[in-house]
Scaffold this motif. Structure first.
Motif, PDB file in Angstrom:
ATOM      1  N   VAL A 190      -6.111   2.174   4.609  1.00 37.97           N
ATOM      2  CA  VAL A 190      -5.907   2.967   3.234  1.00 37.97           C
ATOM      3  C   VAL A 190      -6.224   4.505   3.615  1.00 37.97           C
ATOM      4  CG1 VAL A 190      -6.542   3.026   0.925  1.00 37.97           C
ATOM      5  CG2 VAL A 190      -6.192   0.706   1.831  1.00 37.97           C
ATOM      6  N   THR A 191      -7.414   4.670   3.978  1.00 33.80           N
ATOM      7  CA  THR A 191      -8.100   6.096   4.102  1.00 33.80           C
ATOM      8  C   THR A 191      -6.887   6.769   5.027  1.00 33.80           C
ATOM      9  OG1 THR A 191     -10.321   5.385   3.722  1.00 33.80           O
ATOM     10  CG2 THR A 191      -9.972   7.409   4.567  1.00 33.80           C
ATOM     11  N   GLU A 192      -6.698   6.353   6.151  1.00 36.14           N
ATOM     12  CA  GLU A 192      -5.715   6.939   7.016  1.00 36.14           C
ATOM     13  C   GLU A 192      -4.394   7.201   6.272  1.00 36.14           C
ATOM     14  OE1 GLU A 192      -6.117   7.593  11.038  1.00 36.14           O
ATOM     15  OE2 GLU A 192      -7.299   8.497   9.491  1.00 36.14           O
ATOM     16  N   PHE A 193      -4.045   6.357   5.564  1.00 38.51           N
ATOM     17  CA  PHE A 193      -2.599   6.574   5.060  1.00 38.51           C
ATOM     18  C   PHE A 193      -2.854   7.632   3.828  1.00 38.51           C
ATOM     19  CE2 PHE A 193       1.045   4.276   2.339  1.00 38.51           C
ATOM     20  CZ  PHE A 193       1.750   5.256   2.888  1.00 38.51           C
ATOM     21  N   ALA A 194      -3.844   7.549   3.225  1.00 40.36           N
ATOM     22  CA  ALA A 194      -4.057   8.616   2.127  1.00 40.36           C
ATOM     23  C   ALA A 194      -4.329  10.150   2.858  1.00 40.36           C
ATOM     24  CB  ALA A 194      -5.474   8.198   1.504  1.00 40.36           C
ATOM     25  N   ARG A 195      -4.865  10.095   4.086  1.00 44.91           N
ATOM     26  CA  ARG A 195      -4.934  11.368   4.868  1.00 44.91           C
ATOM     27  C   ARG A 195      -3.415  11.784   4.943  1.00 44.91           C
ATOM     28  NH1 ARG A 195      -9.917   9.090   8.209  1.00 44.91           N
ATOM     29  NH2 ARG A 195     -11.463   9.931   6.916  1.00 44.91           N
ATOM     30  N   SER A 248       6.855   8.685   7.358  1.00 46.43           N
ATOM     31  CA  SER A 248       7.137   7.887   8.675  1.00 46.43           C
ATOM     32  C   SER A 248       6.041   6.496   8.389  1.00 46.43           C
ATOM     33  CB  SER A 248       6.551   8.678   9.862  1.00 46.43           C
ATOM     34  OG  SER A 248       7.540   9.854  10.416  1.00 46.43           O
ATOM     35  N   VAL A 249       4.837   6.830   7.912  1.00 46.06           N
ATOM     36  CA  VAL A 249       4.087   5.615   7.542  1.00 46.06           C
ATOM     37  C   VAL A 249       4.894   4.810   6.542  1.00 46.06           C
ATOM     38  CG1 VAL A 249       1.774   4.616   6.540  1.00 46.06           C
ATOM     39  CG2 VAL A 249       1.993   6.793   8.192  1.00 46.06           C
ATOM     40  N   LEU A 250       5.450   5.434   5.503  1.00 42.74           N
ATOM     41  CA  LEU A 250       6.079   4.909   4.394  1.00 42.74           C
ATOM     42  C   LEU A 250       7.138   4.168   4.914  1.00 42.74           C
ATOM     43  CD1 LEU A 250       6.496   4.137   1.439  1.00 42.74           C
ATOM     44  CD2 LEU A 250       7.304   6.217   0.920  1.00 42.74           C
ATOM     45  N   LYS A 251       7.821   4.579   5.719  1.00 42.13           N
ATOM     46  CA  LYS A 251       9.199   4.024   6.127  1.00 42.13           C
ATOM     47  C   LYS A 251       8.710   2.971   6.998  1.00 42.13           C
ATOM     48  CE  LYS A 251      12.180   8.311   6.235  1.00 42.13           C
ATOM     49  NZ  LYS A 251      13.044   9.128   6.939  1.00 42.13           N
ATOM     50  N   ASP A 252       7.950   2.887   7.852  1.00 43.08           N
ATOM     51  CA  ASP A 252       7.540   1.778   8.779  1.00 43.08           C
ATOM     52  C   ASP A 252       7.007   0.672   7.712  1.00 43.08           C
ATOM     53  OD1 ASP A 252       8.070   2.955  10.944  1.00 43.08           O
ATOM     54  OD2 ASP A 252       6.197   3.610  11.530  1.00 43.08           O
ATOM     55  N   LEU A 253       6.207   0.987   6.891  1.00 34.55           N
ATOM     56  CA  LEU A 253       5.759  -0.273   5.724  1.00 34.55           C
ATOM     57  C   LEU A 253       6.908  -0.839   5.186  1.00 34.55           C
ATOM     58  CD1 LEU A 253       2.682   1.631   4.130  1.00 34.55           C
ATOM     59  CD2 LEU A 253       2.703  -0.161   5.818  1.00 34.55           C
ATOM     60  N   ALA A 254       8.059  -0.012   4.774  1.00 30.08           N
ATOM     61  CA  ALA A 254       9.188  -0.510   3.818  1.00 30.08           C
ATOM     62  C   ALA A 254       9.899  -1.421   4.888  1.00 30.08           C
ATOM     63  CB  ALA A 254       9.951   0.560   3.650  1.00 30.08           C
ATOM     64  N   ASN A 255       9.680  -1.513   6.391  1.00 31.23           N
ATOM     65  CA  ASN A 255      10.716  -2.121   6.947  1.00 31.23           C
ATOM     66  C   ASN A 255       9.596  -3.492   7.728  1.00 31.23           C
ATOM     67  OD1 ASN A 255      13.315  -1.132   7.042  1.00 31.23           O
ATOM     68  ND2 ASN A 255      12.143   0.831   7.397  1.00 31.23           N
ATOM     69  N   ARG A 256       8.603  -3.489   7.407  1.00 31.48           N
ATOM     70  CA  ARG A 256       7.847  -4.554   7.985  1.00 31.48           C
ATOM     71  C   ARG A 256       8.048  -5.826   7.373  1.00 31.48           C
ATOM     72  NH1 ARG A 256       2.624  -2.978  10.814  1.00 31.48           N
ATOM     73  NH2 ARG A 256       2.122  -5.194  10.525  1.00 31.48           N
ATOM     74  N   ILE A 294       0.799   1.728  -2.813  1.00 30.88           N
ATOM     75  CA  ILE A 294       1.855   1.135  -1.798  1.00 30.88           C
ATOM     76  C   ILE A 294       1.553   0.352  -0.848  1.00 30.88           C
ATOM     77  CG2 ILE A 294       3.245   2.404   0.191  1.00 30.88           C
ATOM     78  CD1 ILE A 294       2.695   5.347  -0.912  1.00 30.88           C
ATOM     79  N   LEU A 295       0.456   0.211  -0.215  1.00 29.50           N
ATOM     80  CA  LEU A 295      -0.070  -1.003   0.703  1.00 29.50           C
ATOM     81  C   LEU A 295      -0.157  -2.261  -0.046  1.00 29.50           C
ATOM     82  CD1 LEU A 295      -2.641   1.000   2.822  1.00 29.50           C
ATOM     83  CD2 LEU A 295      -0.447  -0.452   3.903  1.00 29.50           C
ATOM     84  N   GLU A 296      -0.819  -2.301  -1.070  1.00 33.16           N
ATOM     85  CA  GLU A 296      -1.008  -3.519  -1.956  1.00 33.16           C
ATOM     86  C   GLU A 296       0.095  -4.082  -2.741  1.00 33.16           C
ATOM     87  OE1 GLU A 296      -4.090  -5.184  -5.312  1.00 33.16           O
ATOM     88  OE2 GLU A 296      -4.479  -3.376  -4.261  1.00 33.16           O
ATOM     89  N   LEU A 297       0.888  -3.031  -3.408  1.00 34.47           N
ATOM     90  CA  LEU A 297       1.695  -3.448  -4.444  1.00 34.47           C
ATOM     91  C   LEU A 297       3.109  -3.172  -4.078  1.00 34.47           C
ATOM     92  CD1 LEU A 297      -0.001  -2.438  -7.731  1.00 34.47           C
ATOM     93  CD2 LEU A 297      -0.101  -4.553  -6.794  1.00 34.47           C
ATOM     94  N   HIS A 298       3.356  -2.195  -3.547  1.00 36.60           N
ATOM     95  CA  HIS A 298       4.832  -1.531  -3.238  1.00 36.60           C
ATOM     96  C   HIS A 298       5.485  -2.360  -2.053  1.00 36.60           C
ATOM     97  CE1 HIS A 298       3.660   1.988  -5.982  1.00 36.60           C
ATOM     98  NE2 HIS A 298       3.902   0.784  -6.734  1.00 36.60           N
ATOM     99  N   ALA A 304      12.116   7.847  -2.462  1.00 34.70           N
ATOM    100  CA  ALA A 304      12.445   8.343  -3.817  1.00 34.70           C
ATOM    101  C   ALA A 304      11.248   8.204  -4.792  1.00 34.70           C
ATOM    102  CB  ALA A 304      13.735   8.105  -4.352  1.00 34.70           C
ATOM    103  N   ALA A 305      10.991   6.858  -4.756  1.00 35.39           N
ATOM    104  CA  ALA A 305       9.987   6.506  -5.897  1.00 35.39           C
ATOM    105  C   ALA A 305       8.633   7.289  -5.813  1.00 35.39           C
ATOM    106  CB  ALA A 305       9.686   5.037  -6.051  1.00 35.39           C
ATOM    107  N   GLU A 306       8.101   7.152  -4.585  1.00 36.34           N
ATOM    108  CA  GLU A 306       6.803   7.445  -4.291  1.00 36.34           C
ATOM    109  C   GLU A 306       6.623   9.061  -4.352  1.00 36.34           C
ATOM    110  OE1 GLU A 306       5.246   5.057  -4.434  1.00 36.34           O
ATOM    111  OE2 GLU A 306       5.720   3.421  -3.277  1.00 36.34           O
ATOM    112  N   GLN A 307       7.793   9.896  -4.354  1.00 35.17           N
ATOM    113  CA  GLN A 307       7.582  11.444  -3.977  1.00 35.17           C
ATOM    114  C   GLN A 307       8.000  11.947  -5.435  1.00 35.17           C
ATOM    115  OE1 GLN A 307      10.054  12.585  -0.805  1.00 35.17           O
ATOM    116  NE2 GLN A 307       8.265  12.702   0.564  1.00 35.17           N
TER     117      GLN A 307
END
Length: 508
Positions: free
Chosen positions: A246-251, A322-330, A229-233, A190-193
């Motif tokens: 970072v670049t792959e996630f940005a894509r 999908s990337v964001l959800k996986d990062l949130a649950n790592r 998202i990677l570094e702070l969130h 919700a925050a990122e979108q």
């Protein structure tokens, strides 16, 4: 001397209100003393945290207002100084909007209209901040409020940019407060979108170089949102991600955007006529989501992505999600945020046992923030009597109002006080958000500014008895030295100033 149960309950009530919450209002310690932990747990609700009073624009409303403003004021480069000026400075600098001041009457009228449009947008943000402060000073649910403010700061969308500033209130109301006791991945999505974040971190400008739009225009990838998202969130730099990640996630995130004039939402129409024109207009408009979010397939970078060793199929909008959800649950996210919560609520260097308990609650619940909040309440380390956290300027001002049983009535004095103390409203200097350690707020000059504000406030306080006020605000946390200083003060204003500047009140 043996501590009686009622004495322990009163101490715990003071801790619950001043450390977990936003400060004690008159009579609140007596009410909470019946069962402090139960009082805290009752605030952990699936519906989230309360929203400030008042009728304020939604993000959808603000998108339309921004589009209308953009039609009147063509986009122009923003200077570095202007970008960091904040909403109050944006109002002062609005005379610069649209270029040099015109000399003909018609041009002057249009210039004034544009300036008023910009000021109206920033004025709403100021009024909304006052409502937020009024909620903080009056709410009976101080823990839920502090919990919500923690997550709003974690997912900072700062008002230092004009375009994000006008969405900050709606951002908290729509993306943060409803989700603070739900699953972390839901809150993160919700925050990122939200338009506030997409504009603050320039994601709305990101275009995949090999996308349909990227091949036709000289535009490219923006990595700001992916990097933060990677570094702070989520996982943090200790997770060992690389620049390639970072670049792959940005894509994967390309296509996440907000409505534009060409979509027809700001009074513009689609391009061309007939079936082909309608198809082109629909493709450009993209897929709408919640709170003004739009996914644009025409700017999404095609292809499979690989982030932190995991592959993600080319599934359009779902790829970035999908990337964001996986990062949130790592596990790295659980560990990092468990420490951050402990550091905010208990101590700048939190007890390792507390961090471990919060991490365990996070991991076993799948990132259920209600479970994490209850683990914080249950942890014995969170109830140590000694106050270890130094209040930020906002916390200081809010807790002072609560101690006096008042609330701020005008935004200008509130904003001026926060500016003087170094924390301009909702204008964190970077995506990292506001710090909350003593090293950041307890410097000599900062203390002088607090003393100045305390003296001014003390001269206006209507409360009759400084000694009773101090006892009601701090309870068993009021030390004998401070009690005697307040008691022996030569005047009421001096007594109230001593109370506000006491170590017990400056810390929580």
């Amino acid at each position: 001397m043996r501590t009686l149960p009622q004495d322990a309950n009163r101490l715990n009530a003071a801790i619950a209100l001043t450390r977990f919450g936003m400060g004690a209002r008159p009579g609140e310690i007596d009410r909470v003393a019946a069962n402090p932990r139960e009082w805290l747990e009752a605030q952990v609700r699936v519906s989230g945290a309360a929203v400030p009073r008042g009728e304020f624009p939604s993000s959808t409303d603000q998108v339309q207002a921004l589009l209308a403003y953009r039609q009147d004021v063509p986009d122009r480069p923003t200077s570095r100084r202007e970008a960091g000026a904040g909403p109050e400075a944006a109002m002062k600098n609005s005379a610069a909007v649209g270029g040099n001041r015109p000399t003909d009457p018609a041009g002057q009228a249009a210039f004034d209209a544009r300036r008023e449009s910009r000021q109206a947008l920033t004025r709403v943000a100021a009024e909304a901040f006052l409502a937020r402060a009024q909620l903080a000073t009056t709410t009976p649910d101080g823990f839920a409020e502090r919990w919500a403010l923690f997550w709003a700061n974690h997912f900072t969308a700062s008002a230092t940019k004009f375009q994000s500033a006008i969405f900050v209130d709606a951002y908290e109301r729509e993306a943060i407060r409803p989700h603070v006791f739900g699953r972390f991945e839901t809150l993160a999505l919700a925050a990122e979108q939200h338009p506030a974040m997409l504009l603050y971190l320039d994601q709305a400008q990101s275009v995949g170089p090999n996308s349909i739009a990227g091949k036709r225009r000289n535009v490219g990838l923006n990595e700001n949102l992916a990097r933060e998202i990677l570094e702070l969130h989520t996982v943090g730099s200790d997770a060992g991600y690389s620049q390639a990640d970072v670049t792959e996630f940005a894509r994967a995130l390309t296509g996440w955007s907000i409505p534009a004039e060409r979509d027809g939402g700001g009074g513009g129409g689609g391009r061309g006529g007939g079936r082909r024109g309608r198809a082109m207009a629909q493709a450009l408009a993209g897929e709408t989501g919640q709170n003004g979010f739009v996914y644009r397939p025409v700017v999404h970078e095609p292809g499979e992505r690989r982030v932190l060793g995991r592959r993600y199929a080319d599934s359009g909008r779902q790829q970035g999600e999908s990337v964001l959800k996986d990062l949130a649950n790592r596990p790295e996210t659980a560990r990092r945020l468990a420490r951050k919560i402990a550091a905010h609520f208990v101590a700048d260097v939190p007890p390792a046992a507390l961090v471990a308990a919060l991490e365990r609650a996070w991991t076993t619940s799948g990132g259920d923030l209600s479970v994490v909040a209850r683990a914080l309440i249950a942890a014995p380390q969170a109830w140590e009597p000694a106050p270890a956290k130094f209040k930020t300027p906002y916390e200081f001002i809010v807790s002072a109002h609560r101690a006096f049983g008042t609330e701020p009535r005008q935004v200008l004095p509130l904003r001026q006080a926060m500016l003087a103390m170094g924390q301009p409203p909702q204008s964190a200097p970077s995506p990292e958000g506001w710090p909350d350690t003593a090293a950041d707020w307890a410097g000599p000059d900062a203390l002088v500014k607090r003393l100045d504000w305390s003296r001014t406030t003390a001269s206006l306080v209507q409360a009759a008895d400084p000694n009773a006020t101090a006892a009601a605000a701090l309870g068993s946390r009021l030390g004998e030295r401070t009690r005697q200083a307040v008691l022996r003060a030569e005047s009421r204003p001096e007594a109230f100033t001593l109370f506000l500047m006491s170590p017990e009140f400056q810390r929580r």
